[in-house]
Design a protein around this motif. Structure first.
Motif, PDB file in Angstrom:
ATOM      1  N   GLY A 189     -19.471 -51.009 -19.425  1.00  0.00           N
ATOM      2  CA  GLY A 189     -19.971 -50.196 -19.796  1.00  0.00           C
ATOM      3  C   GLY A 189     -19.014 -49.071 -20.618  1.00  0.00           C
ATOM      4  N   LYS A 190     -17.799 -49.202 -19.955  1.00  0.00           N
ATOM      5  CA  LYS A 190     -16.318 -48.452 -20.307  1.00  0.00           C
ATOM      6  C   LYS A 190     -16.811 -46.786 -19.262  1.00  0.00           C
ATOM      7  CE  LYS A 190     -13.683 -51.294 -22.720  1.00  0.00           C
ATOM      8  NZ  LYS A 190     -14.445 -52.144 -22.643  1.00  0.00           N
ATOM      9  N   SER A 191     -17.682 -46.691 -18.817  1.00  0.00           N
ATOM     10  CA  SER A 191     -17.404 -45.155 -17.690  1.00  0.00           C
ATOM     11  C   SER A 191     -16.814 -46.104 -16.223  1.00  0.00           C
ATOM     12  CB  SER A 191     -18.965 -45.290 -16.957  1.00  0.00           C
ATOM     13  OG  SER A 191     -19.901 -45.568 -17.632  1.00  0.00           O
ATOM     14  N   HIS A 192     -15.978 -44.521 -16.429  1.00  0.00           N
ATOM     15  CA  HIS A 192     -15.049 -44.330 -15.513  1.00  0.00           C
ATOM     16  C   HIS A 192     -15.436 -44.317 -14.306  1.00  0.00           C
ATOM     17  CE1 HIS A 192     -11.944 -44.870 -18.639  1.00  0.00           C
ATOM     18  NE2 HIS A 192     -12.566 -44.379 -19.285  1.00  0.00           N
ATOM     19  N   PHE A 193     -14.452 -45.126 -13.040  1.00  0.00           N
ATOM     20  CA  PHE A 193     -14.811 -44.431 -11.479  1.00  0.00           C
ATOM     21  C   PHE A 193     -13.241 -44.323 -10.779  1.00  0.00           C
ATOM     22  CE2 PHE A 193     -18.801 -46.688 -13.484  1.00  0.00           C
ATOM     23  CZ  PHE A 193     -19.610 -45.799 -12.785  1.00  0.00           C
ATOM     24  N   CYS A 194     -13.308 -44.186  -9.808  1.00  0.00           N
ATOM     25  CA  CYS A 194     -12.411 -44.040  -8.812  1.00  0.00           C
ATOM     26  C   CYS A 194     -13.146 -44.583  -7.263  1.00  0.00           C
ATOM     27  CB  CYS A 194     -12.018 -42.654  -8.509  1.00  0.00           C
ATOM     28  SG  CYS A 194     -12.955 -41.975  -7.158  1.00  0.00           S
ATOM     29  N   LEU A 195     -11.462 -45.298  -6.703  1.00  0.00           N
ATOM     30  CA  LEU A 195     -12.695 -45.734  -5.716  1.00  0.00           C
ATOM     31  C   LEU A 195     -12.444 -44.893  -4.233  1.00  0.00           C
ATOM     32  CD1 LEU A 195     -10.836 -49.272  -5.424  1.00  0.00           C
ATOM     33  CD2 LEU A 195     -12.691 -48.470  -5.136  1.00  0.00           C
ATOM     34  N   GLN A 196     -12.683 -43.999  -3.778  1.00  0.00           N
ATOM     35  CA  GLN A 196     -12.298 -42.604  -3.519  1.00  0.00           C
ATOM     36  C   GLN A 196     -11.795 -42.237  -2.260  1.00  0.00           C
ATOM     37  OE1 GLN A 196     -16.089 -39.869  -4.190  1.00  0.00           O
ATOM     38  NE2 GLN A 196     -17.032 -41.195  -2.680  1.00  0.00           N
ATOM     39  N   PRO A 197     -11.056 -41.380  -2.646  1.00  0.00           N
ATOM     40  CA  PRO A 197      -9.764 -40.933  -0.950  1.00  0.00           C
ATOM     41  C   PRO A 197     -11.077 -40.359  -0.610  1.00  0.00           C
ATOM     42  CG  PRO A 197      -8.973 -39.461  -2.861  1.00  0.00           C
ATOM     43  CD  PRO A 197     -10.230 -40.674  -3.644  1.00  0.00           C
ATOM     44  N   THR A 198     -11.824 -39.586  -0.455  1.00  0.00           N
ATOM     45  CA  THR A 198     -12.042 -38.660   0.048  1.00  0.00           C
ATOM     46  C   THR A 198     -13.293 -38.071  -0.803  1.00  0.00           C
ATOM     47  OG1 THR A 198     -12.365 -36.115   1.349  1.00  0.00           O
ATOM     48  CG2 THR A 198     -10.721 -36.634  -1.458  1.00  0.00           C
ATOM     49  N   ALA A 199     -14.774 -37.364  -0.543  1.00  0.00           N
ATOM     50  CA  ALA A 199     -16.114 -37.511  -0.793  1.00  0.00           C
ATOM     51  C   ALA A 199     -16.049 -35.927  -0.877  1.00  0.00           C
ATOM     52  CB  ALA A 199     -16.738 -38.700   0.251  1.00  0.00           C
ATOM     53  N   GLU A 200     -15.573 -35.154  -0.859  1.00  0.00           N
ATOM     54  CA  GLU A 200     -16.339 -33.362  -0.863  1.00  0.00           C
ATOM     55  C   GLU A 200     -17.108 -33.813  -1.971  1.00  0.00           C
ATOM     56  OE1 GLU A 200     -13.190 -34.052  -0.295  1.00  0.00           O
ATOM     57  OE2 GLU A 200     -12.854 -33.050   1.356  1.00  0.00           O
ATOM     58  N   GLU A 201     -16.684 -33.997  -3.118  1.00  0.00           N
ATOM     59  CA  GLU A 201     -18.133 -33.891  -4.609  1.00  0.00           C
ATOM     60  C   GLU A 201     -19.003 -34.772  -3.925  1.00  0.00           C
ATOM     61  OE1 GLU A 201     -14.598 -34.497  -4.715  1.00  0.00           O
ATOM     62  OE2 GLU A 201     -13.686 -33.584  -6.172  1.00  0.00           O
ATOM     63  N   MET A 202     -19.222 -35.648  -3.322  1.00  0.00           N
ATOM     64  CA  MET A 202     -20.134 -36.929  -3.502  1.00  0.00           C
ATOM     65  C   MET A 202     -21.095 -35.819  -2.758  1.00  0.00           C
ATOM     66  SD  MET A 202     -20.154 -40.795  -3.131  1.00  0.00           S
ATOM     67  CE  MET A 202     -20.005 -40.995  -4.971  1.00  0.00           C
ATOM     68  N   VAL A 203     -20.829 -35.387  -1.565  1.00  0.00           N
ATOM     69  CA  VAL A 203     -21.301 -34.952  -0.293  1.00  0.00           C
ATOM     70  C   VAL A 203     -22.111 -33.572  -0.652  1.00  0.00           C
ATOM     71  CG1 VAL A 203     -21.970 -34.620   2.019  1.00  0.00           C
ATOM     72  CG2 VAL A 203     -20.202 -36.130   1.690  1.00  0.00           C
ATOM     73  N   THR A 204     -21.126 -33.012  -1.167  1.00  0.00           N
ATOM     74  CA  THR A 204     -21.442 -31.342  -1.812  1.00  0.00           C
ATOM     75  C   THR A 204     -22.362 -32.032  -2.824  1.00  0.00           C
ATOM     76  OG1 THR A 204     -19.227 -30.435  -1.416  1.00  0.00           O
ATOM     77  CG2 THR A 204     -20.791 -29.170  -2.925  1.00  0.00           C
ATOM     78  N   SER A 205     -22.347 -32.808  -3.299  1.00  0.00           N
ATOM     79  CA  SER A 205     -23.912 -33.096  -4.469  1.00  0.00           C
ATOM     80  C   SER A 205     -24.676 -33.288  -4.061  1.00  0.00           C
ATOM     81  CB  SER A 205     -22.861 -33.599  -5.787  1.00  0.00           C
ATOM     82  OG  SER A 205     -23.744 -35.049  -5.581  1.00  0.00           O
ATOM     83  N   LEU A 206     -24.460 -34.118  -2.802  1.00  0.00           N
ATOM     84  CA  LEU A 206     -25.871 -34.931  -1.846  1.00  0.00           C
ATOM     85  C   LEU A 206     -26.585 -33.806  -1.353  1.00  0.00           C
ATOM     86  CD1 LEU A 206     -25.295 -37.261   0.939  1.00  0.00           C
ATOM     87  CD2 LEU A 206     -26.244 -35.585   1.075  1.00  0.00           C
ATOM     88  N   VAL A 207     -25.964 -32.763  -0.867  1.00  0.00           N
ATOM     89  CA  VAL A 207     -26.326 -31.172  -0.380  1.00  0.00           C
ATOM     90  C   VAL A 207     -27.131 -30.935  -0.918  1.00  0.00           C
ATOM     91  CG1 VAL A 207     -25.842 -28.998   1.340  1.00  0.00           C
ATOM     92  CG2 VAL A 207     -24.819 -31.295   1.241  1.00  0.00           C
ATOM     93  N   ARG A 208     -26.902 -30.201  -1.915  1.00  0.00           N
ATOM     94  CA  ARG A 208     -27.464 -29.617  -3.320  1.00  0.00           C
ATOM     95  C   ARG A 208     -28.563 -30.163  -3.722  1.00  0.00           C
ATOM     96  NH1 ARG A 208     -25.500 -30.321  -8.940  1.00  0.00           N
ATOM     97  NH2 ARG A 208     -25.695 -32.277  -8.626  1.00  0.00           N
ATOM     98  N   ASN A 209     -29.032 -31.641  -3.612  1.00  0.00           N
ATOM     99  CA  ASN A 209     -29.679 -32.363  -4.035  1.00  0.00           C
ATOM    100  C   ASN A 209     -31.088 -32.523  -3.263  1.00  0.00           C
ATOM    101  OD1 ASN A 209     -29.005 -32.392  -6.515  1.00  0.00           O
ATOM    102  ND2 ASN A 209     -28.152 -33.839  -6.461  1.00  0.00           N
TER     103      ASN A 209
END
Ligand SMILES: [Zn+2]
Length: 664
Positions: A189-209
């Motif tokens: 569907g042309k959504s962009h992703f990366c193969l993560q080298p690190t996970a600050e973004e994902m873990v911070t958003s996890l904690v926020r939620n």
């Protein structure tokens, strides 16, 4: 008596081992033995086998964090049963695929060559490697060591996706900042992703939620061990710089800066316990630039390595290093060590950058959480240890806590069905396993004892036991070989494999002559200018008058003192100085040159041993001998003592005197 585990899935005392048997002292039932087995890949124990040796009510409890399986089963308490269960729990060489050679790469990196040659890893493509069973065993042990240390400081294990949505990375503007090293891809569907080298973004958003986050839950420490990716321009040196790597990354969330600093030192001291205490590595902490992670304070953890991936200057007095060109305003010492090194871990105090971007607030306030992150390159630690401890591609050396197997047993082909040898083997194996050691049986009886020893030396098994009629002596040039017992035709030998660093001095000439890859390590030692002059001499100084005592004692002691003043050795070890007065006279005559000294008092007669040194003596030790293993196989009398020496002599060998003097 009842055997049990305090924790069904984790053995707290020896986390790096592959299985454990635990005894619960409070147990009262004398007929039943319960066992907990931590099982890993390659250890094949199934229910019918356990039932076949008398286990009842076999029950699988669950799966541990690194894939091990815990089972509980009851068995009538019976020594024979226990030995049979131990036999089932041995690893077998025929299953481990390490015989023969892998394809050694053209590389100047010792670990790259050694790990591929000895079947720990296999190359898929540039910067991509598969772990073979041996490599996987080591990585599993590293993971357990780290995770056990983290559970002690109250960190919680999680797993977040490896695939990172672009919109998450855009929140912190790191999608562009990471540049070409970020592996990018898009879905149908042309959504962009990366193969993560690190996970600050994902873990911070996890904690926020997190719906349940409270102030009382802080500091919150979350970690994971997952594959990470980096689009390396120049992947090289095998696992050292790959495009995919295994990393243990931890993220901490605190209520304010002070508390964040406390958490930071809590985690960094756990790092020190892992690297220095458990793995006994000489880790250098280096002040570093936080780079794209942002934040103010950041440290790297380096191991000396001749690949020139990094260069640091290190002050051993301040115990802190810097990148070349940077200096420490607080350090006024002149003797900085310049060294080539490799980074194996990195820690950052991040401030509120990520928490602000994701609106991760201290519960009940609008104040962003204080964050820090911490990463250990697990798959890089394996080759870094090999480089630090090995000097030969055909002899991998690793820290004892992460060797693939703690011990191995070889039974000579001729004895493979000899009943005495079989029961001795079983009993030895049982004794080792009862000490929480994992045991590999080298069961390929078509190979000679020498070839199998060579096999096990290549993969770095620290203790090898050989049951044979005669052990191939030629092997003892590489290792310490000690006979530990003999019964009729069956002889039990123990081979202790020493690590590369212990052997550097001994093997320096050999490696340089042969021009093998190991010489680079030896050269490094030489270039440090560490030359030590050591004298050891048996002085034969029985104080009684000749002919009972020693001839010309006073005269020889005087000449020795004169010689020592001229020669100026660093360390002088003297034996048979039986009279303490003689020692004190020497100390007095030599006090201007040899300022440090020690006289060993041991045994019934005194040891007669003393040391004179120009350098401070940090500690002294008199070895005592512990009974490690005593055989009760009918008609066989074998006892094994473990320490540097296998025997301390006998009381009836009066003429040798070892038993009366003790060993130093
Ligand atoms: Zn300093």
């Amino acid at each position: 008596m009842r055997w049990w585990a305090r924790n069904a899935l984790r053995c707290r005392d020896e986390p790096s081992n592959n299985f454990c048997l635990k005894q619960d002292k409070e147990g009262t039932n004398n007929d039943v033995v319960g066992l907990v087995v931590e099982n890993v890949s390659g250890l094949r124990v199934d229910r019918s086998e356990l039932e076949g040796v008398g286990c009842e009510r076999v029950q699988q409890l669950g799966r541990g964090c690194c894939g091990q399986v815990a089972c509980r089963f009851d068995v009538r308490q019976n020594r024979r049963n226990l030995q049979q269960i131990h036999r089932l729990m041995a690893f077998k060489a025929s299953q481990f695929l390490f015989h023969g050679s892998g394809v050694p790469p053209a590389s100047k990196c010792l670990s790259h060559q050694a790990l591929q040659l000895n079947c720990f890893i296999q190359k898929v493509d540039s910067g991509l490697y598969s772990l073979l069973p041996l490599g996987q065993l080591v990585i599993d042990r590293i993971n357990r060591l780290i995770e056990d240390e983290f559970s002690r400081i109250g960190a919680l294990k999680i797993s977040v996706p490896i695939l990172g949505p672009k919109k998450l990375w855009d929140e912190t503007e790191r999608w562009d900042a990471m540049g070409k090293e970020l592996f990018q891809l898009s879905d149908r569907g042309k959504s962009h992703f990366c193969l993560q080298p690190t996970a600050e973004e994902m873990v911070t958003s996890l904690v926020r939620n997190l719906p349940s986050l409270r102030v009382a839950s802080l500091p919150l420490l979350l970690y994971q061990t997952t594959e990470k990716f980096r689009d390396e321009r120049n992947p090289r040196f095998g696992l050292i710089r790959g495009r995919q790597f295994l990393m243990n990354d931890m993220y901490s969330f605190d209520v304010d800066v002070d508390s964040c600093q406390k958490t930071y030192s809590l985690v960094t001291s756990a790092y020190r316990r892992i690297f220095k205490d458990a793995l006994q590595l000489e880790i250098r902490t280096v002040v570093s630039d936080p780079g794209v992670h942002g934040g103010a304070i950041s440290h790297e953890y380096h191991l000396e390595n001749n690949l020139e991936e990094d260069k640091i200057s290190y002050c051993s007095r301040c115990e802190i290093g810097h990148k070349p060109g940077e200096t420490d305003p607080q350090c006024s010492h002149s003797e900085l060590q310049e060294m080539s090194s490799i980074e194996i871990a990195h820690t950052f105090q991040l401030g509120t950058r990520y928490a602000q971007a994701f609106k991760a607030f201290v519960p009940g306030t609008q104040r962003p959480l204080e964050m820090a992150c911490y990463g250990i390159g697990v798959s890089r630690l394996l080759p870094a240890c090999v480089d630090a401890l090995s000097i030969d591609v055909k002899a991998i050396r690793l820290p004892n806590k992460i060797v693939p197997f703690d011990a191995a047993i070889i039974t000579a082909s001729k004895l493979s069905s000899d009943p005495t040898a079989l029961s001795l083997c079983e009993e030895l194996q049982s004794a080792l396993q009862a000490r929480n050691m994992t045991v590999l049986l080298h069961d390929m009886h078509k190979m000679s004892v020498g070839d199998r020893l060579y096999d096990l030396n290549r993969i770095g098994i620290p203790r090898i036991f050989v049951l044979a009629n005669v052990t191939k002596r030629s092997f003892s040039t590489e290792t310490e070989l000690s006979a530990v017992g003999k019964s009729g035709e069956v002889r039990l030998d123990m081979v202790t494999i020493t690590s590369g660093t212990d052997r550097d001095h001994r093997d320096r000439d050999r490696t340089e002559k042969n021009g093998t890859i190991g010489s680079s390590n030896a050269e490094r030692h030489k270039s440090n200018g560490l030359e030590l002059r050591v004298l050891t001499l048996n002085m034969w100084c029985l104080p009684q008058p000749w002919p009972v005592g020693s001839k010309d004692r006073k005269h020889r002691l005087k000449r020795l003192a004169e010689a020592l003043l001229i020669e100026e050795y660093d360390i002088v070890g003297l034996q048979e100085i039986w009279k303490e007065g003689d020692y004190l006279d020497l100390v007095d005559q030599l006090k201007d040159v040899y300022k440090f000294h020690h006289y060993f008092h041991s045994g019934w007669t005194g040891s007669g041993v003393c040391i004179l040194s120009r350098h401070p003596i940090v500690s002294t030790l008199t070895h005592r001998f512990i009974l490690f293993f005593s055989s009760s196989v009918p008609n066989v009398q074998i006892k094994m003592y473990v320490f540097r020496y296998s025997l301390n002599g006998f009381a009836h060998h009066v003429h040798r005197g070892d038993w009366f003097g003790g060993k130093v």
